[in-house]
Structure formats: C-alpha cells, structure tokens
Design a protein around this motif. Structure first.
Motif, short mmCIF file in Angstrom:
data_model
loop_
_atom_site.label_atom_id
_atom_site.label_comp_id
_atom_site.label_asym_id
_atom_site.label_seq_id
_atom_site.Cartn_x
_atom_site.Cartn_y
_atom_site.Cartn_z
N VAL A 106 0.82 -1.21 0.00
CA VAL A 106 0.00 0.00 0.00
C VAL A 106 0.86 1.25 0.00
N LEU A 117 -6.78 -0.32 -1.18
CA LEU A 117 -5.91 -1.09 -0.29
C LEU A 117 -6.00 -0.60 1.14
N SER A 267 -0.13 -9.47 -3.13
CA SER A 267 -0.59 -8.27 -2.44
C SER A 267 -0.77 -8.54 -0.95
#
Length: 473
Positions: A106, A117, A267
């Motif tokens: 992020v 995010l 992620s």
C-alpha cells in the motif's frame, strides 16, 4: 575480492561521484558520494536537522537515500504538505524501501488503488478486540520474564522490546496460536530472518548483493515469504471462517471491486510485511525509550506516580483480567500521548511534488522531493513549551497549549497516508505501559544518563544503558 564484486564497488563509486557533481549545486551542505547525508541522518536525525536549521533556517536541501530532498521544519510545512497528500504531492518512499516492502504494498500505491488497499488493510476494532486477550497475555509474559530474569541487568533492552513487539504483531496479524505452525527453532529463525530484513532499511549502500547489507536484507525477504509466512497464510486460508481473528484472515476475505474481487497472494504478502514493519520497529523503539523517559527526564517521575495512582485505584489487588474490560484511563492515555511525542522514532516522511504548490510560503515545483521531520515538529518549543520535559498534562485538557494546531502533534502522520496501525500501536503502548507501571520498577546504569538522549541515541549510538527490571515494591 572477486571480479564481480569489484565491478559493483567501482561502478558504485563512479556513479556516486557523478551524482555528487550533478547534485552539489542543489544541496545546502557538502555530502559524501554514494551515501550522501545518510550517515548523520541515520545516526542522529534531530541533531542533524537542528544543525542545518541553525545555518540555513527551517527550509534546506539534503541528499538522503539517493534523493535530493527539500526538508521543511515546523508546523506550517507539515500542515501544507500533509493537506496536499494524494493531490499535489504523493508519497515518495526511497527505492530501497519500495523493494524491501514489495511492489504491491500500500505504501507504493496511489489513487484509487491506494484508497482500496487502505480500506482493505484497516485494522478493525473487531480484529483488535478479538486478539487483545492473547496480546495482554504476551505482554504480561514478557514483562514477567524481564522481572524474574536470572541473567542480571539487561544489556540490550531494545532486543527485548523488539521480541515483545514482534510476538504481538504475529498474534494480531496471523491470529492466536499462529506460532504453533512453527517449531521453537523455526520461530527463532523467523525472528533472525526478520532482523536481517530490517537492517536493509538503514543500509548505506543500496546494492542487491549478499556481500552488502541491503542484498542480505532482500535475501531475507525472499526467505520470509517462501519459508515462513507462506505456509501460515495457507493454513489460515484452509481454516476459512473457523480461523481465529487476524489481519491475515481479514485480507483473505477482502473484496475490492468487480474487476479484482480478491487480493492476490502477492498483495496479501507485501501488505502483511508492510504492516509488520510499521507495527514492530516503531513500537519497540518507543517502548525502549519509555524506560529512560519515565525515569530520567524532568517530569517523568510525576507521570509515573500519577499513572500508578490511577491504575492502583482501578485494580487494587492486581491487573485487569481482560484488556477489553479496561475502563477510562485519562492519565494513562495522556502519558501514552506524551510518550509518542518524546519517544517517536520516525525521523522523516518523504513526498514528491506532482503539481505546483506553496509550502510554508515557498513555491515548490513538480518533480521536487520534499521531507517533513516529525522528530523536530514534536519537539517544537512554540507548540510544546519546555519540549524536553515529560509533561503528560499537555494532553489532559487542562493545558492552554492543548489548543495547539493539530498538525503540531501528528506522531502517526495525517491525511490519506496516516499510519494504518495507529489504533493498534496506541492500544499496545497503553497495555505495555500499564503492565510495567503496575507491576515493575526499573533502574538504568551506564554512561551519559544525565544527558537527554537525542532521537537516535537510545538505544543506538553511544547510549545503551543496562536496565534492571524488578517486581514493584
């Protein structure tokens, strides 16, 4: 030295001298080739900035992390830059930080992706509440270990507070019992690998080769992802709804939008590492600093007594059975805020200008790198009279200075990039302080104890006193 290593060194020096030649007219003071101002900045950012302010005023230009950065000191600069964050200016993490945190973190995202995010990664009150029982137990376990240690005075208190902070972060991010996935030997390996990775953030030479600190850190990151965090994420995903509360469980369940309904594994990993970095090191340093600040700084003993009076009145026969039942503690809250002011370990926030902007009355242009110093802002005498004094009454509502501008006190930053883990950090610090003040006394021995430590002195350069922690008398 091998031929490949010679190429790295010679190439790095050549590039460094060229960069210095090109950048020198832009800098306020002379800088070393390659490493720039990294050495004085990393060693003691407060003294470094104070010295430049005495020579050049509240705005000056330095070479940090291979970037020419214009530093703004004071509330006006902090205000104008943070208000414009996400619009005229954007976050500008050094390239080394970006590589260590990961491409999908992020911290390196912007615009809609960044907003999505942040919303996904917000540590919810439900998650904090669901993990506080194990966090409280971890804090008491570690404090008792410090109290009843048979090893004598603690030589490296930062190592102890880092392990406490790491265990808490693992419990919150991966859930109660997460460490059971690893053996004791493997847990120790996780801690050592994590330490090696953290060293990369202060590496002076950003070369990804195992002969250099930064290269070792990148190798450690790959090991963390493949050998340690990957298996535990798999275990949590397999448990589904039956998994205990954790940030990882929340991230696995996130639905971003129709185009990307779920976060990718990359992620999830990058952002768990980012959260672990943010939640671990800063809290560990603030906790270690607390032992000095409460005992050795003017006003510290008054804060200790006031806080103990409050805690003893609430729990005359012991400590709270559950952190979730903790009632209002205004003195503890004020002491925690003052601790974050004097013990804040974040030296600087970096931004890049994307649109023309005026900061503290000065025009800045697109492409320009900006920095704001939280250390100096939080010790600004115009906002905090007698700034080196530990005065918790600044935050009790009785101090006229409590009406100060909000940007003079933002230990977690502000705006669209405010620290995602600030609620967890405050809760963790309150619990650690409450446990220490309720159950422990401590003494510090060593040199230079009567000199107020600068920002990086404790427990770094030339200031690492031995700490004896014992049962409260």
């Amino acid at each position: 030295m091998g031929e490949a290593m010679m190429k790295y060194v010679v190439g790095g020096v050549a590039v460094g001298w060229l960069m210095l030649k090109l950048r020198r007219p832009l800098l306020s003071s002379w800088a070393f080739p390659v490493v720039g101002h990294n050495i004085p900045f990393a060693s003691d950012p407060e003294t470094f900035f104070d010295g430049l302010r005495a020579r050049f005023g509240s705005v000056f230009t330095v070479d940090i992390y291979l970037q020419v950065v214009t530093i703004f000191l004071g509330e006006a600069g902090v205000r104008d830059i943070l208000r414009s964050d996400g619009k005229a200016v954007k976050s500008n993490w050094p390239l080394t930080f970006q590589k260590l945190l990961g491409p999908e973190a992020v911290t390196v995202a912007h615009g809609p992706r960044h907003r999505s995010l942040r919303k996904a990664m917000l540590i919810t009150p439900q998650t904090i509440k669901g993990t506080l029982g194990v966090v409280a137990a971890l804090v008491r376990f570690h404090v008792d270990q410090w109290i009843f240690s048979e090893e004598g005075p603690i030589d490296d208190i930062l190592a102890k507070t880092k392990r406490l902070s790491f265990d808490i972060a693992i419990a919150v991010f991966f859930g109660e019992g997460s460490s059971e996935v690893w053996s004791t030997k493997k847990t120790d390996d996780v801690v050592e690998t994590f330490k090696t990775w953290l060293d990369g953030f202060v590496a002076l030479i950003p070369i990804d080769h195992d002969a250099f600190t930064f290269g070792k850190a990148m190798s450690a990151r790959r090991k963390l992802v493949q050998d340690h965090f990957g298996p535990i994420i798999d275990a949590i995903e397999a448990q589904g709804a039956n998994a205990p509360p954790s940030v990882c469980k929340d991230l696995l369940a996130v639905r971003l939008d129709d185009e990307q309904p779920r976060l990718s594994r990359g992620s999830i990993v990058d952002n768990l590492i980012t959260l672990l970095f943010a939640a671990h090191d800063t809290t560990a340093h603030t906790t270690a600093s607390a032992l000095y600040l409460l005992q050795r700084t003017p006003g510290g003993s008054d804060a200790v007594q006031a806080c103990r009076d409050e805690l003893d009145a609430l729990w005359p026969d012991g400590s709270p059975s559950s952190w979730t039942t903790l009632p209002s503690t205004p003195v503890l809250d004020a002491v925690t805020k003052e601790m974050l002011r004097l013990g804040n370990p974040v030296p600087c926030l970096f931004k890049k200008v994307h649109e023309p902007l005026t900061v503290a009355g000065k025009a800045v242009n697109p492409g320009q790198n900006l920095g704001i110093s939280l250390v100096t802002t939080l010790r600004d005498p115009t906002a905090f009279p007698d700034p080196q004094r530990f005065d918790y009454t600044r935050f009790t509502g009785n101090d006229p200075a409590d009406k100060r501008h909000p940007y003079s006190y933002c230990p977690f930053g502000s705006g669209v990039r405010v620290c995602l883990g600030q609620n967890l950090a405050v809760t963790e610090l309150r619990l650690i302080l409450a446990t220490l003040l309720k159950h422990a006394d401590w003494d510090l021995t060593g040199e230079n104890l009567d000199s107020p430590p600068r920002k990086a002195d404790f427990p770094f350069i030339g200031f690492n006193p031995k700490v004896t922690i014992k049962n409260r008398s």
